[in-house]
Design an enzyme around this catalytic site. Structure first.
Site, PDB file in Angstrom:
ATOM      1  N   TYR B 299     -10.380  -8.904 -50.437  1.00 24.36           N
ATOM      2  CA  TYR B 299     -10.272 -10.260 -49.892  1.00 24.36           C
ATOM      3  C   TYR B 299     -11.141 -11.193 -50.719  1.00 24.36           C
ATOM      4  CZ  TYR B 299      -9.716 -13.960 -46.460  1.00 24.36           C
ATOM      5  OH  TYR B 299      -9.396 -15.139 -45.836  1.00 24.36           O
ATOM      6  N   TYR B 349      -3.520 -17.996 -51.822  1.00 23.16           N
ATOM      7  CA  TYR B 349      -4.319 -17.663 -50.630  1.00 23.16           C
ATOM      8  C   TYR B 349      -3.408 -17.640 -49.418  1.00 23.16           C
ATOM      9  CZ  TYR B 349      -7.937 -18.459 -47.008  1.00 23.16           C
ATOM     10  OH  TYR B 349      -8.751 -18.396 -45.900  1.00 23.16           O
TER      11      TYR B 349
END
Ligand SMILES: [Zn+2]
Lengths: 135, 395
Positions: B299, B349
């Site tokens: 992440y 994203y």
């Protein structure tokens, strides 16, 4: 930016955190402490996670600390905070485990671990913001 | 290992994946994006839309279960799950879908994430619009009045502290951005496919919140991703090689702190994330360790987030993330190649869900930066508050 222009103000009447802001108006840095076992309750919560007590009190502590970290904000994200400005994180000397945030104009020279001292910024009749300057 | 681990391990698989294009202005609703990704994933799984009988969404999504169920023609919507919070959710969303399948609550579960993260609601903007902020256990009153307003500023404070504690350098953070960019340059679907990034570019880019510069920040993106989770048994009949769900975990630390994100700065240490607890549990459930992981999708809302997770997931010791990334260990051919689609920093994203999709590509052998013979892929969803993670493996 002058103080009267500042619009992002803290809620000062929350049942769990209001005592902090009440202290700030009196020129005190306050932390919440469990009355049964003395555990520091930070962020302030009415229940002690260590002993299960609901009994607690606000305690005034010295307005001195050490710089835990900082950032110079150069990309503006809010109209009330023109850049550059600096956000500081300060560990309180007298209350290990308690850390508070402060705002400094511009981009002063700083180093992790350096001594910091509280200053009380009276924004209006209701709100005083504890701030932190290099000592 | 416990019997519970065996009850979960490899019992389910991701049989289908789908994405939209990733752009700065989709011109489509969040719902349309969700639907396009979902239809692609369902087709990829070899299913008809009506065969979906479970849907798991992220709590921050604007699209609801029934929105999708209606247009997909879901005949019997039997399972609806919501997982918190934001970027912490994706691995856990897959876990929840698998748990529902194992428990017999649904057979084919659609998991999706959709957002107009650039043209619509931008998470990089401050949400402090009211005259008084905080209260009601948000604790925002301790942060927003001081100009501490975004996730990027939180991670800037964490990065500065990591530099002070461990001597981490700006060129270490640069290496993460450059590595993700190189993977994006190989991925025609990545938003930064055509744009090379050099160390000079990185260092000359404007400072956003020191020590983080422009390219330490992910790309706010319009887009959606979806996957279909089903039993390992049913997945054998799907057109593509199944990516077995080896293990999933969620974790928090002993002092997670309340609120959505800012109070994490009050933890005893701010240089360890909930990733540590999440990782320990994940490896235990998987019966694997870091050395068993062939490739990872970390992440990467910010470069520093990757560096912390490399430490917390045990690929290097705490504090050694800087030298680890700067010695090429996260590059193709390194100990642990990362973010092979370009990640959030250079692909797009989509709040952690694009990492799940890319992990499946690695297991299928279809990534644009394929790790040769990859048998296992780690996915992390471990930014600030709690965290989640999963391991996929080839069958
Ligand atoms: Zn107590």
């Amino acid at each position: 930016m002058t103080q009267s222009q500042r619009r992002v103000l803290p809620e000062t009447q929350d049942p769990d955190t209001g005592g902090f802001w009440e202290g700030a108006r009196l020129g005190e840095i306050r932390v919440l402490e469990c009355s049964s076992c003395g555990t520091l309750l930070h962020m302030p919560r009415a229940y002690c996670y260590r002993c299960g007590s609901w009994d607690n009190h606000w305690k005034a502590v010295a307005g001195t600390g050490r710089l835990h970290s900082w950032t110079v904000v150069e990309h503006q994200v809010h109209p009330d905070f023109p850049t550059p400005y600096t956000v500081v994180l300060v560990d309180l000397d007298a209350a290990p485990g308690a850390r508070l945030v402060g705002y400094l104009d511009g981009a002063p020279e700083l180093a992790v671990g350096q001594p910091m001292r509280a200053r009380f910024e009276n924004v209006d009749d209701d709100v005083t913001l504890p701030q932190w300057d290099p000592a | 290992m416990s019997g519970d681990d065996l009850a979960f391990r490899d019992r389910c698989a991701i049989a289908g994946i789908g994405t939209t294009d990733f752009t700065r202005n989709s011109g489509r609703s969040d719902f349309t994006l969700a639907l396009q990704a979902s239809l692609a994933a369902i087709e990829d799984a070899g299913l008809a839309p009506g065969e979906i009988d479970g849907i798991v969404r992220c709590d921050l999504d604007l699209v609801r279960h029934n929105d999708l169920a209606h247009v997909l023609g879901v005949r019997d919507l039997s399972y609806m799950g919501d997982v918190s919070v934001g970027g912490v959710a994706p691995s856990a969303m897959v876990g929840q879908a698998a748990a529902a399948v194992i428990a017999g609550l649904a057979k084919n579960v659609l998991v999706f994430r959709s957002l107009n993260g650039r043209s619509g609601r931008r998470y990089g903007r401050s949400s402090a619009t009211q005259s008084k902020v905080g209260g009601n256990n948000t604790y925002d009153e301790f942060f927003a009045p001081y100009g501490l307003l975004t996730s990027g500023q939180i991670f800037a404070l964490i990065a500065q502290r990591h530099m002070a504690e461990f001597g981490t350098k700006e060129t270490d953070l640069a290496q993460i951005a450059l590595t993700c960019r190189a993977r994006a340059n190989a991925n025609p679907g990545a938003q930064m496919h055509d744009r090379k990034l050099t160390l000079d570019d990185y260092l000359n880019a404007r400072m956003i919140a020191s020590p983080l510069r422009l390219f330490d920040f992910c790309l706010e993106t319009d887009g959606a991703c979806a996957v279909v989770v089903t039993s390992a048994e049913r997945a054998k009949d799907s057109p593509n090689p199944p990516a077995l769900i080896r293990a999933v975990s969620q974790g928090a630390m002993l002092d997670p702190q309340p609120g959505v994100q800012f109070p994490v700065l009050m933890r005893d240490t701010i240089t360890t994330l909930p990733a540590k607890a999440t990782a320990d549990k994940l490896y235990s459930r998987a019966g694997m360790g870091p050395s068993d992981i062939d490739v990872a999708q970390f992440y990467d809302c910010f470069s520093i987030t990757v560096l912390l997770q490399l430490e917390d997931f045990g690929f290097c010791a705490k504090g050694e993330g800087g030298p680890f990334v700067s010695s090429g260990e996260i590059d193709m051919g390194g100990t642990i190649p990362i973010n092979t689609s370009g990640g959030h920093l250079s692909d797009g994203y989509v709040h952690g869900m694009s990492h799940v999709v890319e992990a499946v590509r690695q297991i299928r052998g279809t990534s644009t930066s394929q790790v040769p013979g990859a048998q296992t892929c780690l996915v992390t969803s471990t930014p600030l508050p709690p965290g989640s993670a999963l391991i996929l493996r080839a069958s």
